[in-house]
Design a protein around this motif. Sequence first.
Motif, PDB file in Angstrom:
ATOM      1  N   THR A  59       0.910  -1.830  -0.036  1.00 58.13           N
ATOM      2  CA  THR A  59      -0.058  -0.103  -0.136  1.00 58.13           C
ATOM      3  C   THR A  59       1.118   1.037  -0.055  1.00 58.13           C
ATOM      4  OG1 THR A  59       0.003   0.213   2.439  1.00 58.13           O
ATOM      5  CG2 THR A  59      -1.701  -1.162   1.510  1.00 58.13           C
ATOM      6  N   ALA A  60       0.346   2.673  -0.312  1.00 58.74           N
ATOM      7  CA  ALA A  60       0.886   3.369  -0.738  1.00 58.74           C
ATOM      8  C   ALA A  60       1.857   3.444   1.338  1.00 58.74           C
ATOM      9  CB  ALA A  60       0.490   4.681  -1.259  1.00 58.74           C
ATOM     10  N   LYS A  61       0.958   3.703   2.295  1.00 58.15           N
ATOM     11  CA  LYS A  61       1.308   3.662   3.398  1.00 58.15           C
ATOM     12  C   LYS A  61       2.551   2.722   4.253  1.00 58.15           C
ATOM     13  CE  LYS A  61       0.496   6.188   6.867  1.00 58.15           C
ATOM     14  NZ  LYS A  61       0.346   7.414   7.330  1.00 58.15           N
ATOM     15  N   GLU A  62       2.271   1.709   3.039  1.00 58.09           N
ATOM     16  CA  GLU A  62       3.280   0.574   3.131  1.00 58.09           C
ATOM     17  C   GLU A  62       4.950   1.038   3.042  1.00 58.09           C
ATOM     18  OE1 GLU A  62       1.352  -3.727   4.093  1.00 58.09           O
ATOM     19  OE2 GLU A  62       1.542  -2.833   2.182  1.00 58.09           O
ATOM     20  N   GLU A  64       5.751   3.863   1.773  1.00 64.18           N
ATOM     21  CA  GLU A  64       5.827   5.082   2.448  1.00 64.18           C
ATOM     22  C   GLU A  64       7.098   4.270   4.522  1.00 64.18           C
ATOM     23  OE1 GLU A  64       4.531   8.988   5.127  1.00 64.18           O
ATOM     24  OE2 GLU A  64       3.159   7.829   4.386  1.00 64.18           O
ATOM     25  N   ALA A  65       7.218   3.771   4.569  1.00 63.14           N
ATOM     26  CA  ALA A  65       7.599   2.614   5.435  1.00 63.14           C
ATOM     27  C   ALA A  65       8.849   1.900   5.522  1.00 63.14           C
ATOM     28  CB  ALA A  65       6.379   2.120   6.709  1.00 63.14           C
ATOM     29  N   GLU A  68      10.779   5.414   4.596  1.00 57.69           N
ATOM     30  CA  GLU A  68      11.477   5.679   5.741  1.00 57.69           C
ATOM     31  C   GLU A  68      13.105   4.966   6.095  1.00 57.69           C
ATOM     32  OE1 GLU A  68       8.609   7.102   8.297  1.00 57.69           O
ATOM     33  OE2 GLU A  68       7.011   8.123   6.782  1.00 57.69           O
TER      34      GLU A  68
END
Length: 160
Positions: A59-62, A64-65, A68
């Motif tokens: 996902t976009a959130k994953e 991003e993680a 980072e």
Amino acid sequence: MGAKKQFQDDGQIHSVDLACYHAIHAYPGGVNAVAAGFGWKPAVLQNKINPTQTTHKLTAKELEAVLELTRDERILAALGVAGGGVFVPVEKVEPVGDVGVLECGTNLHGGSFHLSKAFVKALEDGVIDGPESENLKREAYELQKRIAELLLVADQFRKD
């Protein structure tokens, strides 16, 4: 035991999926370490980064993680190219003096030379094949990065 890496990094600009795959496998401890860092299941993460898998994706959130955590420039390069741009890590552009500006200009001309030389080599047989095309894209990307770096260096001398 970690998942075995199936795809080799050929140094080209990859798709976002393949860039994430390489970034995670290159991270110390690989898939298991990245998954553990976020409380994810390693097998699920392995499926999500498998470029041949079509039903499970990050996902976009994953994404991003992962970015980072890994700080892997391959992901940013892939995202930049997908968006029609380039990624230049601003923190790597050191403050320079007048000679540094000249070096940036020299690097820019060197990049232009490398792209032109790659183009000539690719056309020697009258056809540009897939690997030659990918090499041209990589050289063009590197030239675009050098242009962006030169502009960032120029900003160091800006007076408004």
